[in-house]
Motif scaffolding. Structure first.
Motif, PDB file in Angstrom:
ATOM      1  N   GLU A 214       9.805 -22.001 -12.257  1.00 44.80           N
ATOM      2  CA  GLU A 214       9.622 -22.958 -11.164  1.00 44.80           C
ATOM      3  C   GLU A 214       9.300 -22.268  -9.844  1.00 44.80           C
ATOM      4  O   GLU A 214       8.994 -22.927  -8.852  1.00 44.80           O
ATOM      5  N   ALA A 215       9.370 -20.967  -9.818  1.00 46.42           N
ATOM      6  CA  ALA A 215       9.095 -20.220  -8.591  1.00 46.42           C
ATOM      7  C   ALA A 215       7.605 -19.876  -8.495  1.00 46.42           C
ATOM      8  O   ALA A 215       6.958 -19.573  -9.498  1.00 46.42           O
ATOM      9  N   PHE A 216       7.086 -19.931  -7.257  1.00 47.60           N
ATOM     10  CA  PHE A 216       5.677 -19.602  -7.030  1.00 47.60           C
ATOM     11  C   PHE A 216       5.556 -18.875  -5.697  1.00 47.60           C
ATOM     12  O   PHE A 216       6.073 -19.322  -4.679  1.00 47.60           O
ATOM     13  N   TYR A 217       4.858 -17.739  -5.731  1.00 49.86           N
ATOM     14  CA  TYR A 217       4.702 -16.924  -4.531  1.00 49.86           C
ATOM     15  C   TYR A 217       3.226 -16.576  -4.343  1.00 49.86           C
ATOM     16  O   TYR A 217       2.571 -16.106  -5.278  1.00 49.86           O
ATOM     17  N   SER A 218       2.725 -16.808  -3.138  1.00 51.70           N
ATOM     18  CA  SER A 218       1.317 -16.539  -2.843  1.00 51.70           C
ATOM     19  C   SER A 218       1.176 -16.019  -1.420  1.00 51.70           C
ATOM     20  O   SER A 218       1.749 -16.589  -0.482  1.00 51.70           O
ATOM     21  N   PHE A 219       0.412 -14.935  -1.292  1.00 53.94           N
ATOM     22  CA  PHE A 219       0.116 -14.359   0.021  1.00 53.94           C
ATOM     23  C   PHE A 219      -1.363 -14.002   0.026  1.00 53.94           C
ATOM     24  O   PHE A 219      -1.814 -13.208  -0.789  1.00 53.94           O
ATOM     25  N   ARG A 220      -2.113 -14.618   0.949  1.00 55.72           N
ATOM     26  CA  ARG A 220      -3.551 -14.376   1.019  1.00 55.72           C
ATOM     27  C   ARG A 220      -3.986 -14.293   2.470  1.00 55.72           C
ATOM     28  O   ARG A 220      -3.323 -14.831   3.362  1.00 55.72           O
ATOM     29  N   GLY A 221      -5.118 -13.622   2.685  1.00 56.23           N
ATOM     30  CA  GLY A 221      -5.607 -13.527   4.054  1.00 56.23           C
ATOM     31  C   GLY A 221      -7.017 -12.986   4.144  1.00 56.23           C
ATOM     32  O   GLY A 221      -7.478 -12.248   3.263  1.00 56.23           O
ATOM     33  N   GLN A 222      -7.710 -13.385   5.192  1.00 54.10           N
ATOM     34  CA  GLN A 222      -9.008 -12.841   5.558  1.00 54.10           C
ATOM     35  C   GLN A 222      -8.774 -11.976   6.796  1.00 54.10           C
ATOM     36  O   GLN A 222      -8.380 -12.485   7.841  1.00 54.10           O
ATOM     37  N   THR A 223      -9.014 -10.683   6.635  1.00 50.42           N
ATOM     38  CA  THR A 223      -8.537  -9.726   7.631  1.00 50.42           C
ATOM     39  C   THR A 223      -9.677  -8.981   8.318  1.00 50.42           C
ATOM     40  O   THR A 223     -10.648  -8.584   7.678  1.00 50.42           O
ATOM     41  N   THR A 224      -9.518  -8.808   9.617  1.00 48.89           N
ATOM     42  CA  THR A 224     -10.484  -8.073  10.435  1.00 48.89           C
ATOM     43  C   THR A 224      -9.823  -6.799  10.968  1.00 48.89           C
ATOM     44  O   THR A 224      -8.674  -6.839  11.412  1.00 48.89           O
ATOM     45  N   ILE A 225     -10.567  -5.698  10.931  1.00 48.22           N
ATOM     46  CA  ILE A 225     -10.110  -4.446  11.529  1.00 48.22           C
ATOM     47  C   ILE A 225     -11.033  -4.121  12.703  1.00 48.22           C
ATOM     48  O   ILE A 225     -12.178  -3.709  12.504  1.00 48.22           O
ATOM     49  N   PRO A 226     -10.603  -4.299  13.943  1.00 47.36           N
ATOM     50  CA  PRO A 226     -11.415  -3.903  15.086  1.00 47.36           C
ATOM     51  C   PRO A 226     -11.553  -2.371  15.107  1.00 47.36           C
ATOM     52  O   PRO A 226     -10.594  -1.662  14.786  1.00 47.36           O
ATOM     53  N   ILE A 227     -12.717  -1.870  15.486  1.00 48.62           N
ATOM     54  CA  ILE A 227     -12.891  -0.415  15.561  1.00 48.62           C
ATOM     55  C   ILE A 227     -13.530  -0.026  16.902  1.00 48.62           C
ATOM     56  O   ILE A 227     -14.288  -0.788  17.487  1.00 48.62           O
ATOM     57  N   THR A 228     -13.161   1.165  17.347  1.00 48.80           N
ATOM     58  CA  THR A 228     -13.802   1.768  18.506  1.00 48.80           C
ATOM     59  C   THR A 228     -14.327   3.139  18.061  1.00 48.80           C
ATOM     60  O   THR A 228     -13.866   3.714  17.074  1.00 48.80           O
ATOM     61  N   TRP A 229     -15.260   3.673  18.853  1.00 46.67           N
ATOM     62  CA  TRP A 229     -15.927   4.911  18.445  1.00 46.67           C
ATOM     63  C   TRP A 229     -15.582   6.066  19.371  1.00 46.67           C
ATOM     64  O   TRP A 229     -15.617   5.947  20.597  1.00 46.67           O
ATOM     65  N   ASN A 230     -15.251   7.193  18.758  1.00 41.78           N
ATOM     66  CA  ASN A 230     -15.096   8.452  19.477  1.00 41.78           C
ATOM     67  C   ASN A 230     -16.371   9.280  19.318  1.00 41.78           C
ATOM     68  O   ASN A 230     -17.033   9.224  18.281  1.00 41.78           O
ATOM     69  N   LYS A 231     -16.705  10.029  20.330  1.00 39.67           N
ATOM     70  CA  LYS A 231     -17.911  10.857  20.249  1.00 39.67           C
ATOM     71  C   LYS A 231     -17.690  12.024  19.286  1.00 39.67           C
ATOM     72  O   LYS A 231     -16.590  12.500  19.107  1.00 39.67           O
TER      73      LYS A 231
END
Length: 259
Positions: free
Chosen positions: A242-259
């Protein structure tokens, strides 16, 4: 005209001074800044001394013995959970909308059995604030903007039989990438709670130049230097009787640039 304004102001000031004195005479009281929550609860919470009807406040002992549902709709303008933590015996909290930057007030609802947050922004690093809700049986989060992938704090909740967490726009901390080595590797970024047992997280991404191993290693290579963010999706589900477990996501990783 000035005299009328002065008299009106005087009555308002007198009213503000009188409320605490009356409430103090009857015992401690609780005020909810959220107009929506305050109005919704006024229909169910007992008001033996007409404090809510007269002044918009609840008696503390009445609030702490309320075993029903805290329900409402929160906008960013109206959003405020102050006072909710006094509902120690409430069995359910359900609301739609609002931006949650911490869950501390909800984490004090010791008898809570169900927690439902619909159409929300959940800007917390993890769910640690909920780790002491030992009576919690069901948790449902449907979020737009969010900022976490760690739900391990739910591991110590023995009564939890249902987890449904869905994050539409989950944004992680910013990563720095070198232009001389335009690549990024992330190892299994999602941390599940013990209820998921040995379930594997399924990862996917619509980005170019990304490979995902069966062990949950995400590798981006030759990332174009005008890229501002990377993306991946994740899903973990377990059904156990009877137990139900769900974890979902649409994920963004912001990035910055080093020279």
């Amino acid at each position: 005209m000035k005299k009328k304004i002065y008299i009106t102001g005087l009555f308002i000031i007198m009213g503000l001074l009188v409320v605490p004195k009356i409430a103090s005479a009857l015992g401690e009281y609780v005020y909810l800044p959220s107009d929506n929550l305050r109005t919704e609860l006024s229909r169910d919470v007992a008001d033996p001394n007409n404090l809510f009807e007269k002044y918009g406040i609840f008696e503390k002992d009445v609030v702490q013995n309320y075993t029903g549902t805290i329900v409402g709709e929160l906008s960013d303008k109206d959003f405020n959970l102050e006072g909710v933590n006094e509902f120690k015996s409430a069995h359910k909290f359900s609301t739609e909308g609002g931006t949650f930057k911490d869950l501390r007030s909800l984490g004090e609802l010791e008898q809570l059995k169900e927690l439902e947050l619909y159409d929300i922004n959940l800007l917390v690093p993890n769910l640690e604030d909920l780790s002491k809700l030992s009576e919690l049986e069901r948790i449902y989060f449907e979020g737009h903007e969010a900022s976490f992938t760690d739900i391990s704090a739910l591991s110590n909740l023995p009564q939890l039989k249902e987890i449904k967490i869905s994050l539409d726009d989950n944004k992680l901390a910013t990563y720095k990438i070198s232009k001389s080595n335009p690549s990024l590797t992330i190892v299994d970024p999602v941390t599940l709670s013990s209820q998921f047992k040995n379930a594997k997280v399924e990862y996917s991404s619509f980005d170019e130049n990304v490979t995902i191993s069966s062990e949950g290693i995400l590798e981006w290579e030759n990332i174009p230097t005008d890229t501002k963010e990377l993306h991946f999706e994740f899903l973990a589900e377990v059904e156990d009787g009877e137990a139900f477990y769900s974890f979902r996501g649409q994920t963004t990783i912001p990035i910055t640039w080093n020279k």
